[in-house]
Enzyme design. Structure first.
Site, PDB file in Angstrom:
ATOM      1  N   ASN A  62       0.771  -1.284   0.319  1.00  0.00           N
ATOM      2  CA  ASN A  62      -0.476  -0.188   0.131  1.00  0.00           C
ATOM      3  C   ASN A  62       0.604   1.331   0.053  1.00  0.00           C
ATOM      4  O   ASN A  62       0.617   1.777   0.174  1.00  0.00           O
ATOM      5  CB  ASN A  62      -0.932  -0.150   1.132  1.00  0.00           C
ATOM      6  CG  ASN A  62      -1.844  -0.795   1.789  1.00  0.00           C
ATOM      7  OD1 ASN A  62      -2.699  -1.489   0.271  1.00  0.00           O
ATOM      8  ND2 ASN A  62      -1.919  -1.903   3.073  1.00  0.00           N
ATOM      9  N   HIS A 106     -13.903  -2.289   6.222  1.00  0.00           N
ATOM     10  CA  HIS A 106     -12.464  -3.399   6.845  1.00  0.00           C
ATOM     11  C   HIS A 106     -13.242  -3.855   8.319  1.00  0.00           C
ATOM     12  O   HIS A 106     -14.327  -2.777   8.522  1.00  0.00           O
ATOM     13  CB  HIS A 106     -11.767  -2.067   7.095  1.00  0.00           C
ATOM     14  CG  HIS A 106     -10.014  -2.656   7.714  1.00  0.00           C
ATOM     15  ND1 HIS A 106     -10.074  -2.360   8.330  1.00  0.00           N
ATOM     16  CD2 HIS A 106      -9.541  -3.307   7.400  1.00  0.00           C
ATOM     17  CE1 HIS A 106      -8.355  -2.863   8.322  1.00  0.00           C
ATOM     18  NE2 HIS A 106      -8.396  -3.973   7.226  1.00  0.00           N
ATOM     19  N   GLU A 138     -15.864   3.316   4.296  1.00  0.00           N
ATOM     20  CA  GLU A 138     -14.444   3.793   3.557  1.00  0.00           C
ATOM     21  C   GLU A 138     -14.779   4.367   2.246  1.00  0.00           C
ATOM     22  O   GLU A 138     -16.524   4.578   1.710  1.00  0.00           O
ATOM     23  CB  GLU A 138     -13.724   2.442   3.282  1.00  0.00           C
ATOM     24  CG  GLU A 138     -13.576   1.353   3.976  1.00  0.00           C
ATOM     25  CD  GLU A 138     -12.547   0.199   3.608  1.00  0.00           C
ATOM     26  OE1 GLU A 138     -12.518  -0.146   2.779  1.00  0.00           O
ATOM     27  OE2 GLU A 138     -12.981  -0.488   4.143  1.00  0.00           O
ATOM     28  N   SER A 149     -10.772  -1.082  -0.036  1.00  0.00           N
ATOM     29  CA  SER A 149      -9.900  -1.554  -0.116  1.00  0.00           C
ATOM     30  C   SER A 149      -9.230  -2.768  -1.342  1.00  0.00           C
ATOM     31  O   SER A 149      -8.247  -3.258  -1.515  1.00  0.00           O
ATOM     32  CB  SER A 149      -8.885  -2.208   0.519  1.00  0.00           C
ATOM     33  OG  SER A 149      -9.347  -2.762   1.819  1.00  0.00           O
ATOM     34  N   ASP A 193     -13.409   6.090   6.260  1.00  0.00           N
ATOM     35  CA  ASP A 193     -12.257   5.806   6.499  1.00  0.00           C
ATOM     36  C   ASP A 193     -11.497   6.156   5.396  1.00  0.00           C
ATOM     37  O   ASP A 193     -12.037   5.496   4.748  1.00  0.00           O
ATOM     38  CB  ASP A 193     -12.579   4.188   6.682  1.00  0.00           C
ATOM     39  CG  ASP A 193     -11.513   3.827   7.068  1.00  0.00           C
ATOM     40  OD1 ASP A 193      -9.726   4.645   6.564  1.00  0.00           O
ATOM     41  OD2 ASP A 193     -10.848   2.781   7.704  1.00  0.00           O
ATOM     42  N   HIS A 231      -7.086   4.719   1.780  1.00  0.00           N
ATOM     43  CA  HIS A 231      -6.629   3.879   1.392  1.00  0.00           C
ATOM     44  C   HIS A 231      -6.946   5.686   0.356  1.00  0.00           C
ATOM     45  O   HIS A 231      -6.380   5.757  -1.040  1.00  0.00           O
ATOM     46  CB  HIS A 231      -7.610   2.804  -0.017  1.00  0.00           C
ATOM     47  CG  HIS A 231      -7.086   2.389   1.074  1.00  0.00           C
ATOM     48  ND1 HIS A 231      -5.739   1.128   0.482  1.00  0.00           N
ATOM     49  CD2 HIS A 231      -7.858   0.941   1.792  1.00  0.00           C
ATOM     50  CE1 HIS A 231      -6.048  -0.417   1.779  1.00  0.00           C
ATOM     51  NE2 HIS A 231      -6.700   0.354   1.971  1.00  0.00           N
ATOM     52  N   LYS A 269       0.185   3.450   4.600  1.00  0.00           N
ATOM     53  CA  LYS A 269      -0.046   3.394   3.320  1.00  0.00           C
ATOM     54  C   LYS A 269       0.539   4.428   2.445  1.00  0.00           C
ATOM     55  O   LYS A 269       2.039   4.431   2.611  1.00  0.00           O
ATOM     56  CB  LYS A 269      -1.414   3.060   3.244  1.00  0.00           C
ATOM     57  CG  LYS A 269      -2.574   1.636   4.295  1.00  0.00           C
ATOM     58  CD  LYS A 269      -3.725   1.564   3.537  1.00  0.00           C
ATOM     59  CE  LYS A 269      -4.583   0.745   4.916  1.00  0.00           C
ATOM     60  NZ  LYS A 269      -3.900  -0.508   5.073  1.00  0.00           N
TER      61      LYS A 269
END
Ligand code: PMP
Length: 348
Positions: free
Chosen positions: A16, A102, A144, A148, A173, A176, A201
């Protein structure tokens, strides 16, 4: 983007480290300087005597970067999600959670003892239905922004509007997205009450944060159990993260994001059916059958490429896939090589 695995040099398409900062000499230098000055450990929880200048400076810099009143550091993204959700929710509340969220979000919801209402992936009409069903209770929506495993993005503007209209708080969140998406890499830019980001990440370091208001940050400081009952981040880790944020915000950060976009574009041109949004550094190459996917991952490894061979229960049955993540440290030639080798192996 090379990695040594058992002494063998391979091209890494599974990390990541989206901006290629994890091995950057300037992060190492910032950490060394803080190590020399502060030693290796925080000494205690930040609420006791473990609060160091590096923590406070990092919080201040991230608040300016993301454009919020206040930032509360956490020791990891896992600790941030479980800490924030358990601090804000209690029995009798309802938390609305995307089905593909997640594990750290799932665990935070469970630990909070709130009623959990799971909605279908990115299904905002379904979410609205559930919000109506639970009217009259304290409600929090959590998702998120960039997912992910699939590399897709939720429509954050609509999500914020729906949450506000129903009087629910919104937590996003951006694990990423931080460093990768949006102006200065400050994420997908949603109007959320709390934005979670991780330094582990794109920022190439370790630790995480909740970006929010003064009032919520104060509440987290006093109530979030992973903060109260755990030793603070080592100051040198915070110093490395701070240097990473400076780089991510700078014109160099923008150059890295441009490089990353070129790498992603090359892959998507070669594999147009791969899942995930064009701007996201995660692509999912659907294979379908579990054994074939594992075998393909193994053969790619033997050919010098590390990719994720993701199978159920991590993803739904029948959707086993190669999860390929890209970095500014890759070149378009690296991507071309990966695609050519993978194609050859898939056809066989
Ligand atoms: N949230 C999401 C969406 C993640 O993918 C991850 C890491 N896999 C985390 C949180 C946890 O972050 P950290 O690695 O900093 O604990």
């Amino acid at each position: 983007m090379h990695a040594l695995v058992d002494g063998v040099d391979i091209l890494n398409f599974a990390s990541n480290d989206y901006l290629g900062l994890a091995g950057d000499a300037r992060l190492v230098e910032a950490a060394k300087e803080a190590l020399d000055r502060q030693g290796s450990g925080a000494g205690a929880s930040r609420l006791i005597i473990g609060n160091h200048r590096e923590h406070v400076e990092l919080e201040r810099d991230v608040a300016a970067w993301v454009g919020v009143e206040a930032v509360q550091l956490f020791n990891s993204g896992y600790a941030a999600n479980t800490g924030v959700l358990t601090a804000l929710l209690r029995e009798g509340d309802v938390v609305f959670s995307d089905e593909l969220n997640h594990a750290s979000i799932v665990d935070g919801c469970r630990l909070s003892r709130a009623t959990i209402a799971v909605y279908k992936h990115r299904d905002l009409a379904g979410l609205e239905q559930l919000l109506k069903q639970h009217a009259g209770r304290r409600r929090i929506v959590v998702t998120e922004t960039v997912f992910s495993m699939d590399g897709d993005i939720v429509d954050t503007a609509s999500l914020a509007e729906i949450s506000r209209r129903h009087g629910a708080h919104l937590i996003v969140d951006e694990a990423h997205a931080m460093g990768v998406m949006g102006p200065e890499g400050r994420g997908v830019e949603s109007k959320a009450d709390i934005v979670i980001g991780t330094f582990g990440k794109a920022l190439g370091s370790f630790g995480a944060f909740a970006a929010t208001t003064h009032a919520i940050a104060d509440l987290l400081w006093n109530r979030a159990r992973p903060l109260i009952f755990s030793t603070g981040l080592p100051p040198h880790v915070a110093a490395a993260s701070r240097r990473a944020v400076q780089i991510a915000r700078s014109s160099e950060g923008e150059t890295r994001r441009e490089k990353l976009r070129a790498v992603i574009a090359r892959f998507r041109a070669a594999v147009p059916l791969a899942g995930g949004e064009a701007s996201v550094p995660i692509a999912s190459w659907l294979i379908g059958e579990d054994r074939q996917t594992a075998e393909l991952g193994h053969r790619l490894f033997e050919a010098g490429f590390l990719v994720g061979a993701v199978r159920p229960p991590t993803v739904p049955p029948g959707t086993a896939r190669l999860r390929i993540s890209f970095s500014a440290a890759h070149t378009v030639e690296h991507v071309q090589q990966l695609v050519e080798v993978a194609r050859r192996l898939v056809v066989r």
